[in-house]
Write an enzyme that holds these catalytic residues in place. Sequence first.
Site, PDB file in Angstrom:
ATOM      1  N   ILE A 108       0.913  -1.152   0.000  1.00 44.83           N
ATOM      2  CA  ILE A 108       0.000   0.000   0.000  1.00 44.83           C
ATOM      3  C   ILE A 108       0.946   1.195   0.000  1.00 44.83           C
ATOM      4  CG2 ILE A 108      -1.770   1.291   1.227  1.00 44.83           C
ATOM      5  CD1 ILE A 108      -2.833  -1.320   2.352  1.00 44.83           C
ATOM      6  N   PRO A 109       1.174   1.780  -1.175  1.00 43.78           N
ATOM      7  CA  PRO A 109       2.315   2.684  -1.383  1.00 43.78           C
ATOM      8  C   PRO A 109       2.170   4.094  -0.840  1.00 43.78           C
ATOM      9  CG  PRO A 109       1.045   2.511  -3.382  1.00 43.78           C
ATOM     10  CD  PRO A 109       0.394   1.580  -2.395  1.00 43.78           C
ATOM     11  N   CYS A 110       2.179   4.232   0.475  1.00 44.43           N
ATOM     12  CA  CYS A 110       2.095   5.563   1.079  1.00 44.43           C
ATOM     13  C   CYS A 110       3.332   6.396   0.752  1.00 44.43           C
ATOM     14  CB  CYS A 110       1.863   5.457   2.579  1.00 44.43           C
ATOM     15  SG  CYS A 110       3.052   4.436   3.450  1.00 44.43           S
ATOM     16  N   HIS A 111       4.427   5.740   0.357  1.00 42.61           N
ATOM     17  CA  HIS A 111       5.641   6.484  -0.014  1.00 42.61           C
ATOM     18  C   HIS A 111       5.442   7.290  -1.295  1.00 42.61           C
ATOM     19  CE1 HIS A 111       5.950   2.616  -2.143  1.00 42.61           C
ATOM     20  NE2 HIS A 111       6.622   3.300  -3.060  1.00 42.61           N
TER      21      HIS A 111
END
Length: 164
Positions: A119-122
Amino acid sequence: MTYQAQYDSPLGMLTITSNGESLKELRFSDTPIEVSSPTVPILEEIRRWLDCYFNGEKPDLTPQVAPFGTLFQRRVWFELMDIPYGQTTTYGDIARRIGCKSAQAVGGAVGRNPIAIIIPCHRVVGSDGSLTGYAYGFERKSQLLLLESGKRINVSTYQHGIKS
Protein backbone atom coordinates in the site's frame (compact mmCIF):
# COMPACT_ATOMS: atom_id res chain seq x y z
CA MET A 1 -4.22 -17.70 13.45
CA THR A 2 -1.44 -15.14 12.95
CA TYR A 3 1.62 -15.93 10.86
CA GLN A 4 4.80 -13.85 10.78
CA ALA A 5 7.87 -13.86 8.64
CA GLN A 6 10.74 -11.51 7.97
CA TYR A 7 12.14 -10.27 4.70
CA ASP A 8 15.64 -8.83 4.42
CA SER A 9 15.17 -5.96 1.97
CA PRO A 10 17.92 -3.66 0.67
CA LEU A 11 16.46 -0.94 2.93
CA GLY A 12 16.22 -3.00 6.08
CA MET A 13 14.32 -5.86 7.63
CA LEU A 14 10.59 -6.08 6.97
CA THR A 15 8.20 -7.95 9.24
CA ILE A 16 5.28 -9.58 7.43
CA THR A 17 2.10 -10.43 9.36
CA SER A 18 -0.73 -12.46 7.85
CA ASN A 19 -3.83 -14.30 8.94
CA GLY A 20 -2.96 -17.07 6.46
CA GLU A 21 -5.22 -15.67 3.74
CA SER A 22 -4.29 -12.01 3.44
CA LEU A 23 -1.59 -9.55 4.42
CA LYS A 24 -2.36 -7.68 7.65
CA GLU A 25 0.90 -5.77 8.20
CA LEU A 26 4.19 -5.11 6.44
CA ARG A 27 6.53 -2.94 8.48
CA PHE A 28 10.21 -2.04 8.53
CA SER A 29 11.58 -3.29 11.83
CA ASP A 30 15.03 -2.94 13.33
CA THR A 31 14.51 -5.85 15.70
CA PRO A 32 14.50 -9.43 14.44
CA ILE A 33 11.51 -11.50 15.50
CA GLU A 34 11.41 -15.16 16.36
CA VAL A 35 9.73 -16.78 13.39
CA SER A 36 8.15 -20.09 14.23
CA SER A 37 5.27 -19.98 11.78
CA PRO A 38 5.01 -22.66 9.14
CA THR A 39 5.35 -21.63 5.54
CA VAL A 40 1.98 -20.54 4.23
CA PRO A 41 1.24 -19.62 0.60
CA ILE A 42 0.40 -15.96 1.29
CA LEU A 43 3.80 -15.40 2.96
CA GLU A 44 5.57 -16.92 -0.06
CA GLU A 45 3.46 -14.76 -2.38
CA ILE A 46 4.47 -11.63 -0.45
CA ARG A 47 8.16 -12.63 -0.55
CA ARG A 48 7.95 -13.11 -4.34
CA TRP A 49 6.23 -9.72 -4.66
CA LEU A 50 8.99 -8.07 -2.60
CA ASP A 51 11.73 -9.86 -4.59
CA CYS A 52 10.24 -8.50 -7.81
CA TYR A 53 9.79 -5.01 -6.36
CA PHE A 54 13.31 -4.72 -4.96
CA ASN A 55 14.71 -5.98 -8.27
CA GLY A 56 13.28 -2.77 -9.76
CA GLU A 57 10.35 -4.44 -11.51
CA LYS A 58 6.68 -3.60 -11.20
CA PRO A 59 5.05 -6.65 -9.57
CA ASP A 60 2.26 -8.14 -11.69
CA LEU A 61 -0.19 -9.24 -9.02
CA THR A 62 -0.77 -7.60 -5.66
CA PRO A 63 -1.24 -9.96 -2.71
CA GLN A 64 -4.60 -9.81 -0.96
CA VAL A 65 -4.46 -7.20 1.78
CA ALA A 66 -6.72 -6.75 4.80
CA PRO A 67 -5.36 -3.87 6.88
CA PHE A 68 -7.04 -3.15 10.19
CA GLY A 69 -8.26 0.41 10.57
CA THR A 70 -11.27 2.68 10.50
CA LEU A 71 -13.54 2.84 7.47
CA PHE A 72 -12.00 6.21 6.52
CA GLN A 73 -8.44 4.90 6.89
CA ARG A 74 -9.18 1.84 4.75
CA ARG A 75 -10.79 4.06 2.12
CA VAL A 76 -7.61 6.15 1.96
CA TRP A 77 -5.34 3.08 1.94
CA PHE A 78 -7.21 1.45 -0.93
CA GLU A 79 -7.03 4.74 -2.83
CA LEU A 80 -3.25 4.64 -2.36
CA MET A 81 -3.19 1.30 -4.14
CA ASP A 82 -4.49 3.08 -7.27
CA ILE A 83 -1.40 5.31 -7.49
CA PRO A 84 0.51 3.92 -10.47
CA TYR A 85 3.95 2.41 -9.91
CA GLY A 86 6.62 5.07 -10.35
CA GLN A 87 4.23 7.99 -9.95
CA THR A 88 3.30 10.25 -7.05
CA THR A 89 0.24 12.14 -5.94
CA THR A 90 -0.57 14.61 -3.18
CA TYR A 91 -2.66 14.40 -0.03
CA GLY A 92 -5.00 17.01 -1.54
CA ASP A 93 -5.49 14.96 -4.71
CA ILE A 94 -6.41 11.90 -2.66
CA ALA A 95 -8.80 13.99 -0.56
CA ARG A 96 -10.54 15.24 -3.70
CA ARG A 97 -10.80 11.74 -5.19
CA ILE A 98 -12.50 10.32 -2.09
CA GLY A 99 -14.68 13.39 -1.44
CA CYS A 100 -12.90 14.49 1.73
CA LYS A 101 -12.48 18.18 2.50
CA SER A 102 -9.31 17.73 4.54
CA ALA A 103 -5.92 16.85 3.09
CA GLN A 104 -4.75 16.80 6.71
CA ALA A 105 -7.19 14.00 7.56
CA VAL A 106 -5.91 12.07 4.56
CA GLY A 107 -2.35 12.66 5.80
CA GLY A 108 -3.30 11.23 9.19
CA ALA A 109 -4.69 8.08 7.56
CA VAL A 110 -1.67 7.74 5.27
CA GLY A 111 0.60 7.97 8.31
CA ARG A 112 -1.21 5.04 9.95
CA ASN A 113 -0.87 2.70 6.96
CA PRO A 114 0.07 -0.72 8.39
CA ILE A 115 1.21 -2.19 5.06
CA ALA A 116 4.34 -0.44 3.80
CA ILE A 117 5.32 -0.54 0.12
CA ILE A 118 2.42 -2.73 -1.09
CA ILE A 119 0.00 0.00 0.00
CA PRO A 120 2.32 2.68 -1.38
CA CYS A 121 2.10 5.56 1.08
CA HIS A 122 5.64 6.48 -0.01
CA ARG A 123 4.11 7.75 -3.30
CA VAL A 124 2.31 10.60 -1.55
CA VAL A 125 4.11 13.95 -1.58
CA GLY A 126 3.37 17.49 -0.51
CA SER A 127 1.33 19.87 -2.69
CA ASP A 128 4.58 21.42 -3.92
CA GLY A 129 6.05 18.02 -4.81
CA SER A 130 8.29 17.90 -1.75
CA LEU A 131 8.89 14.75 0.23
CA THR A 132 6.72 14.79 3.31
CA GLY A 133 6.55 12.56 6.36
CA TYR A 134 7.10 8.83 6.12
CA ALA A 135 6.90 6.54 9.12
CA TYR A 136 10.18 4.87 8.15
CA GLY A 137 12.13 8.05 7.37
CA PHE A 138 12.72 10.36 4.45
CA GLU A 139 15.76 8.38 3.31
CA ARG A 140 13.73 5.20 2.82
CA LYS A 141 10.94 7.13 1.12
CA SER A 142 13.35 8.72 -1.33
CA GLN A 143 15.06 5.37 -1.98
CA LEU A 144 11.70 3.70 -2.73
CA LEU A 145 10.79 6.49 -5.15
CA LEU A 146 14.21 6.23 -6.80
CA LEU A 147 13.79 2.48 -7.19
CA GLU A 148 10.42 2.97 -8.88
CA SER A 149 11.91 5.55 -11.24
CA GLY A 150 14.36 2.96 -12.54
CA LYS A 151 17.39 4.18 -10.61
CA ARG A 152 19.48 2.02 -8.34
CA ILE A 153 18.97 2.48 -4.64
CA ASN A 154 21.84 3.17 -2.29
CA VAL A 155 21.94 0.14 -0.02
CA SER A 156 25.29 1.07 1.49
CA THR A 157 23.57 3.49 3.89
CA TYR A 158 21.72 0.61 5.54
CA GLN A 159 23.04 -2.16 7.70
CA HIS A 160 20.59 -4.72 9.11
CA GLY A 161 17.69 -2.31 8.71
CA ILE A 162 19.28 0.50 10.69
CA LYS A 163 20.44 3.61 8.88
CA SER A 164 24.17 4.00 9.47
